[in-house]
Design an enzyme around this catalytic site. Structure first.
Site, PDB file in Angstrom:
ATOM      1  N   LYS A   1      -1.453   6.654  -7.832  1.00 30.23           N
ATOM      2  CA  LYS A   1      -0.633   5.768  -8.664  1.00 30.23           C
ATOM      3  C   LYS A   1      -1.196   5.753 -10.079  1.00 30.23           C
ATOM      4  O   LYS A   1      -2.387   5.492 -10.277  1.00 30.23           O
ATOM      5  CB  LYS A   1      -0.692   4.350  -8.100  1.00 30.23           C
TER       6      LYS A   1
HETATM    7  C1  E4P Z   1       4.155  -1.542  -6.170  1.00 29.37           C
HETATM    8  O1  E4P Z   1       3.795  -0.490  -5.718  1.00 29.37           O
HETATM    9  C2  E4P Z   1       3.306  -2.740  -6.343  1.00 29.37           C
HETATM   10  O2  E4P Z   1       2.186  -2.645  -5.494  1.00 29.37           O
HETATM   11  C3  E4P Z   1       3.989  -4.022  -5.942  1.00 29.37           C
HETATM   12  O3  E4P Z   1       5.264  -3.805  -5.400  1.00 29.37           O
HETATM   13  C4  E4P Z   1       3.898  -5.110  -6.962  1.00 29.37           C
HETATM   14  O4  E4P Z   1       4.554  -6.243  -6.459  1.00 29.37           O
HETATM   15  P1  E4P Z   1       4.324  -7.718  -7.029  1.00 29.37           P
HETATM   16  O5  E4P Z   1       5.151  -7.850  -8.277  1.00 29.37           O
HETATM   17  O6  E4P Z   1       4.822  -8.621  -5.946  1.00 29.37           O
HETATM   18  O7  E4P Z   1       2.857  -7.854  -7.290  1.00 29.37           O
END
Ligand code: E4P
Length: 217
Positions: free
Chosen positions: A83
């Site tokens: 990522k």
């Molecule tokens: C995406 O890959 C992130 O890990 C995640 O969906 C972020 O979500 P949040 O806005 O609930 O922290």
């Protein structure tokens, strides 16, 4: 649409995998920090529990640092996807990683122009954060819908992951928007499963069965 689990909690991943509904896992630094475990150790363990992609995020802010971290993360298991946040450095790193054959999930994406840049740089996945866009009064799912339509129209290979999912209605909307994947917290997966009429129905069937004096199997 495939479902990924958005967590670094191994017990939740084991449970969701046992239901047969999970095709991958996404983590982020916040989710990993919450577990209080060694980063590489937890990613290795998760990658052994699911056969699909497991996203692990880089911390470096510069392209060379991102590429160096990504090489280490990608070496933890064959199904690890790296990522990378969408910044100048993130795009440079994604281009290099794509050339090296390391799959990137471009993260912290909040707009359609960002989606286009991620796809052009060679990201295998792009993650628009639906809930966080909704939080600032905009339409998060519109980003997913437009992303899918543009990527499909131009035949770009990037898969759209609807991320920052807050409730089951988001999952349904993501499927209608054509998202390739929705990544959901375990709590949302449980909410998707439960319906009060299912519980009432089971209770009534059991009561009727016992009242009729039927024996079990
Ligand atoms: C995406 O890959 C992130 O890990 C995640 O969906 C972020 O979500 P949040 O806005 O609930 O922290």
């Amino acid at each position: 649409m495939r479902l990924f689990l958005d967590t670094a909690n191994v017990a939740d991943i084991r449970e969701a995998v046992s239901w047969g509904v999970i095709s991958g896992v996404t983590t982020n630094p916040t989710l990993v920090a919450k577990e209080g475990r060694d980063f590489h150790e937890v990613i290795r363990e998760i990658a052994g529990l699911v056969s699909g992609p497991v996203s692990a995020e880089v911390i470096a802010q510069d392209a060379d640092g991102m590429v160096a971290e990504a090489k280490v993360l990608a070496g933890l298991a064959p199904n690890v996807v790296v990522k990378v946040p969408i910044t100048r450095a993130g795009l440079q790193a994604t281009k290099t990683l794509a050339e090296l054959g390391i799959a990137v999930n471009m993260t912290l994406v909040f707009s359609v122009p960002q989606v286009l840049l991620a796809a052009r740089a060679g990201a295998a996945f792009v993650s628009p954060f639906v809930g966080r866009v909704d939080d600032v009064g905009e339409d998060g799912m519109a980003v997913v819908r437009d992303a899918v339509s543009i990527i499909t129209h131009y035949g770009l290979g990037t898969q759209v992951i609807a991320a920052s999912i807050r409730h089951p209605a988001h999952v349904v909307a993501a499927a209608k928007a054509g998202a390739h994947i929705a990544t959901v917290p375990f709590k949302v997966l449980e909410q998707m499963l439960h319906h009060p009429l299912t519980d009432i129905g089971i209770e009534r069937f059991l009561a009727d069965w016992q009242q009729a004096g039927q024996k079990g199997r």
